[in-house]
Design a protein around this motif. Structure first.
Motif, PDB file in Angstrom:
ATOM      1  N   GLY A  35     -24.893  16.972 -28.360  1.00  0.00           N
ATOM      2  CA  GLY A  35     -24.636  18.412 -28.300  1.00  0.00           C
ATOM      3  C   GLY A  35     -23.244  18.814 -28.702  1.00  0.00           C
ATOM      4  N   ASN A  36     -22.454  17.900 -29.257  1.00  0.00           N
ATOM      5  CA  ASN A  36     -21.084  18.193 -29.655  1.00  0.00           C
ATOM      6  C   ASN A  36     -21.001  18.375 -31.175  1.00  0.00           C
ATOM      7  N   TYR A  37     -20.163  19.322 -31.598  1.00  0.00           N
ATOM      8  CA  TYR A  37     -19.929  19.520 -33.026  1.00  0.00           C
ATOM      9  C   TYR A  37     -18.822  18.555 -33.469  1.00  0.00           C
ATOM     10  N   ILE A  38     -19.149  17.739 -34.448  1.00  0.00           N
ATOM     11  CA  ILE A  38     -18.263  16.662 -34.874  1.00  0.00           C
ATOM     12  C   ILE A  38     -17.885  16.846 -36.336  1.00  0.00           C
ATOM     13  N   VAL A  39     -16.601  16.716 -36.620  1.00  0.00           N
ATOM     14  CA  VAL A  39     -16.132  16.657 -38.003  1.00  0.00           C
ATOM     15  C   VAL A  39     -16.132  15.184 -38.413  1.00  0.00           C
ATOM     16  N   PRO A  40     -16.658  14.842 -39.580  1.00  0.00           N
ATOM     17  CA  PRO A  40     -16.756  13.432 -39.959  1.00  0.00           C
ATOM     18  C   PRO A  40     -15.398  12.754 -40.055  1.00  0.00           C
ATOM     19  N   ASN A  41     -15.302  11.597 -39.444  1.00  0.00           N
ATOM     20  CA  ASN A  41     -14.091  10.787 -39.505  1.00  0.00           C
ATOM     21  C   ASN A  41     -14.468   9.352 -39.161  1.00  0.00           C
ATOM     22  N   GLN A  42     -13.534   8.442 -39.380  1.00  0.00           N
ATOM     23  CA  GLN A  42     -13.838   7.023 -39.198  1.00  0.00           C
ATOM     24  C   GLN A  42     -14.134   6.677 -37.743  1.00  0.00           C
ATOM     25  N   ASP A  43     -13.442   7.308 -36.804  1.00  0.00           N
ATOM     26  CA  ASP A  43     -13.708   7.025 -35.387  1.00  0.00           C
ATOM     27  C   ASP A  43     -15.123   7.444 -35.000  1.00  0.00           C
ATOM     28  N   ALA A  44     -15.584   8.588 -35.537  1.00  0.00           N
ATOM     29  CA  ALA A  44     -16.925   9.065 -35.223  1.00  0.00           C
ATOM     30  C   ALA A  44     -18.002   8.146 -35.804  1.00  0.00           C
ATOM     31  N   VAL A  45     -17.726   7.568 -36.977  1.00  0.00           N
ATOM     32  CA  VAL A  45     -18.646   6.592 -37.572  1.00  0.00           C
ATOM     33  C   VAL A  45     -18.685   5.326 -36.718  1.00  0.00           C
ATOM     34  N   ALA A  46     -17.498   4.862 -36.305  1.00  0.00           N
ATOM     35  CA  ALA A  46     -17.431   3.659 -35.468  1.00  0.00           C
ATOM     36  C   ALA A  46     -18.151   3.878 -34.138  1.00  0.00           C
ATOM     37  N   ASP A  47     -18.003   5.079 -33.562  1.00  0.00           N
ATOM     38  CA  ASP A  47     -18.688   5.377 -32.297  1.00  0.00           C
ATOM     39  C   ASP A  47     -20.202   5.386 -32.476  1.00  0.00           C
ATOM     40  N   ALA A  48     -20.664   5.872 -33.623  1.00  0.00           N
ATOM     41  CA  ALA A  48     -22.110   5.887 -33.886  1.00  0.00           C
ATOM     42  C   ALA A  48     -22.664   4.464 -33.982  1.00  0.00           C
ATOM     43  N   ALA A  49     -21.839   3.556 -34.481  1.00  0.00           N
ATOM     44  CA  ALA A  49     -22.299   2.175 -34.680  1.00  0.00           C
ATOM     45  C   ALA A  49     -22.058   1.278 -33.473  1.00  0.00           C
TER      46      ALA A  49
END
Length: 341
Positions: free
Chosen positions: A243-257
């Motif tokens: 439910g959070n609005y996220i701007v794409p960045n490397q930390d957000a990719v790492a958190d997804a993985a």
């Protein structure tokens, strides 16, 4: 490690000179060729440049799209292929191929809306799906406005910028949208090539999509983070599963993985729309395909290149906007590459 082969020593005495000249001859360079996904093109070419400086071996990689790469390796015209759309286990077995991930990244939604700053425009998955299936055609549509109170949205027509070639980036992006909307899955589809609506324009490779977005006011498209960063494009903030609005960045990719199980056949877990509070919703790994059995010299060269890159090229990957594989996954890849003989 590799530099010693280029050193020539001057030693006194003819016998010593002859002996050392034999030992100092450089090993025969082995050139290899790969083709496929444009998503990892920047990092593979950067790795290849550094690897040549370290080893003297040349690696040529052509970004022709994931579908083209898969076709070429099945036709045995390249030494390895790149794909963002992982090949199914049954197809790997049928073609006698080995598949492994190299880096992770995100597919981003980018727009050309003068006066709207990067990260200012918010979309959720369902609204993004309706835009990309052509049912939302103006930027001031009430469904977009509802998500963006206080943002001045123009009445500009929306132009969709998409890949014209068979694309793993398209595979990742459309599979995400298909998860958000059954209507999108029905009308547009999910795969390397899909049925885009009438208000869409195609571009070759991620650079072609980026170029169309940048030159067409009102355009929206999808490209990898690396191309978006390089071109200083305007990102959309996307609502994730938490439910959070996220701007794409490397930390957000790492958190997804984080916590993904790569210990599956083909090493291709689903990283889309993960539940971590900071996860970027459109996260994917990119993959290499290699032969189980082929010319032993070429096979060793493929393994040597990617083993060197995964252990020495992570900083290069991060500088280009990619996310490095965790150390435990690198060890899994090295184990999988033992099947390349």
């Amino acid at each position: 490690m590799f530099g010693s082969k280029h050193l020539y020593f001057k030693l006194a005495g003819a016998a010593a000179a002859v002996a050392m000249s034999v030992a100092a001859l450089p090993a025969l360079a082995v050139d290899i060729t790969g083709a496929g996904a444009t998503f990892p093109y920047a990092v593979y070419t950067k790795w290849a440049e550094a690897y040549k400086a370290a080893s003297g071996n040349q690696v040529n990689y052509q970004g022709i799209g994931s579908s083209g790469g898969v076709k070429q390796i099945k036709a045995k015209t390249v030494d390895f292929a790149g794909t963002d759309a992982p090949v199914k286990e049954s197809d790997l077995d049928a073609a006698h191929l080995v598949q492994f991930p190299t880096v992770m990244g995100g597919v981003t939604i980018v727009v050309n809306l003068p006066g709207v700053a990067s990260g200012q425009l918010k979309l959720d998955g369902a609204t993004a799906a309706d835009i990309f299936r052509g049912t939302i055609t103006k930027w001031n549509d009430p469904r977009i406005a509802k998500l963006n109170p206080g943002v001045k949205l123009p009445g500009t027509a929306i132009t969709i910028s998409h890949r014209s070639d068979g694309s793993g980036t398209t595979f990742v992006f459309t599979n995400y949208l298909a998860k958000q909307s059954a209507d999108f899955k029905r009308d547009v589809g999910a795969g390397n090539t899909v049925n885009w609506p009438a208000n869409a324009v195609g571009g070759k490779g991620n650079p072609g999509v980026a170029a169309n977005v940048m030159k067409i006011p009102g355009a929206i498209g999808y490209v990898d983070i690396a191309d978006a960063m390089k071109n200083k494009m305007t990102f959309v903030a996307l609502k994730n599963k938490a439910g959070n609005y996220i701007v794409p960045n490397q930390d957000a990719v790492a958190d997804a993985a984080a916590g993904a199980n790569f210990h599956v056949r083909g090493m291709a877990p689903d990283l889309l729309d993960q539940s971590h509070k900071n996860a970027w919703p459109i996260t994917s790994a990119t993959y290499v395909l290699a032969y189980e059995q082929a010319d032993a010299t070429k096979q060793k060269a493929v393994v040597d290149f990617f083993k060197w890159s995964l252990n020495n090229g992570q900083k290069m990957a991060e500088e280009l906007g990619f996310v490095a594989l965790p150390p435990n996954v690198v060890k899994m890849v090295e184990a999988e590459m033992k099947n390349i003989k």
